[in-house]
Scaffold this active site. Sequence first.
Site, mmCIF file in Angstrom:
data_model
loop_
_atom_site.group_PDB
_atom_site.id
_atom_site.type_symbol
_atom_site.label_atom_id
_atom_site.label_comp_id
_atom_site.label_asym_id
_atom_site.label_seq_id
_atom_site.Cartn_x
_atom_site.Cartn_y
_atom_site.Cartn_z
ATOM 1 N N GLU A 181 6.498 6.157 -9.193
ATOM 2 C CA GLU A 181 5.077 5.801 -9.045
ATOM 3 C C GLU A 181 4.388 6.738 -8.058
ATOM 4 O OE1 GLU A 181 4.005 1.694 -8.434
ATOM 5 O OE2 GLU A 181 5.878 0.974 -9.291
ATOM 6 N N GLY A 220 0.778 -1.243 0.000
ATOM 7 C CA GLY A 220 0.000 0.000 0.000
ATOM 8 C C GLY A 220 0.804 1.283 0.000
ATOM 9 N N HIS A 239 1.259 0.302 -13.254
ATOM 10 C CA HIS A 239 2.045 -0.902 -13.548
ATOM 11 C C HIS A 239 3.525 -0.513 -13.589
ATOM 12 C CE1 HIS A 239 2.579 -4.994 -15.053
ATOM 13 N NE2 HIS A 239 3.439 -4.506 -15.931
ATOM 14 N N ILE A 287 -7.933 -9.423 -11.286
ATOM 15 C CA ILE A 287 -8.501 -8.822 -12.496
ATOM 16 C C ILE A 287 -10.009 -8.711 -12.285
ATOM 17 C CG2 ILE A 287 -8.889 -9.172 -14.970
ATOM 18 C CD1 ILE A 287 -6.165 -10.652 -14.991
ATOM 19 N N ARG A 295 -14.451 -17.265 -6.981
ATOM 20 C CA ARG A 295 -14.054 -16.063 -7.691
ATOM 21 C C ARG A 295 -15.241 -15.247 -8.229
ATOM 22 N NH1 ARG A 295 -9.094 -14.909 -9.320
ATOM 23 N NH2 ARG A 295 -8.851 -15.429 -7.160
ATOM 24 N N LEU A 352 -5.705 -6.928 -20.485
ATOM 25 C CA LEU A 352 -4.806 -6.715 -19.339
ATOM 26 C C LEU A 352 -3.669 -5.737 -19.657
ATOM 27 C CD1 LEU A 352 -4.072 -7.622 -16.429
ATOM 28 C CD2 LEU A 352 -2.650 -9.396 -17.473
ATOM 29 N N ASP A 353 -3.559 -4.687 -18.845
ATOM 30 C CA ASP A 353 -2.464 -3.706 -18.936
ATOM 31 C C ASP A 353 -2.369 -3.042 -20.311
ATOM 32 O OD1 ASP A 353 -1.723 -4.163 -16.303
ATOM 33 O OD2 ASP A 353 -0.236 -5.684 -16.814
ATOM 34 N N ASP A 384 -10.791 -4.254 -20.787
ATOM 35 C CA ASP A 384 -10.851 -5.701 -20.623
ATOM 36 C C ASP A 384 -9.539 -6.392 -20.991
ATOM 37 O OD1 ASP A 384 -13.093 -6.622 -19.359
ATOM 38 O OD2 ASP A 384 -14.363 -6.415 -21.140
#
Length: 219
Positions: free
Chosen positions: A180, A15, A112, A95, A68, A150-151, A148
């Site tokens: 970041e 965090g 990322h 995700i 999930r 990824l990355d 939708d």
Amino acid sequence: MTRRLRLAVLASGRGSNLQAILDSIDSGRLDAEVALVLSNTPRCLALDRASQAGITTCCITNKASGGRANQLARIHDALVKADVDLVVNAGFNLILSSVTVEHFQNRMLNIHPSLLPAFAGGMAPKPQRDALEHGVKVSGCTVHLVTDELDAGPILAQATVPVLDDDTPDSLAGRILVEEHKTLPNVIQWFSEGRVRVEGRRTFIVPEPVRQQIAEAAG
Ligand code: GAR
């Protein structure tokens, strides 16, 4: 009177990006409020940081949700119920469902630790290790909109760092993390100011709020 930008921050571990957001709010560099910190990991440091700051927290695990699909549905409900303007994935290792991605279209960010589209996928320190093993001379971080794929959503900001000869995945990760902690609050502030315009894959940070531009064009 317009309300302050309400954020949900999603985090699974340490965090430190959440902390950078909270510190930026405290110092007045970021005009927003964290309405919810949501995690999928019980007793993680991100949840401790949020509780310490007096922020509402919520932990939704796979186990307690009975799988999930239910977990993702519960996360969706919690985000919608929190009535947030922006969802920030800050070290979140899950995700989200297509329903959630669509609901928060152009209102959900991810950070990322690589210069996307290079070294997409996986959680820190994998992208940093991949960058080192590939032999790149610069790396960095990317803040992008979540889609939708990824990355692969539209890129909002990137910051670069050099890769040094004696770097390890950890030392490179540490150098990227410094960037970041500046980049993510900056991007959130652009949203707070209503200055983010998205055109297909490209994004533009305009000097005037987008709302005002639309009003002027109409009037
Ligand atoms: C950060 O380096 C973030 O970029 C990365 O996880 C770390 C979380 O650190 N995210 C990913 O790897 C996403 N694929 P933090 O918990 O201290 O903010």
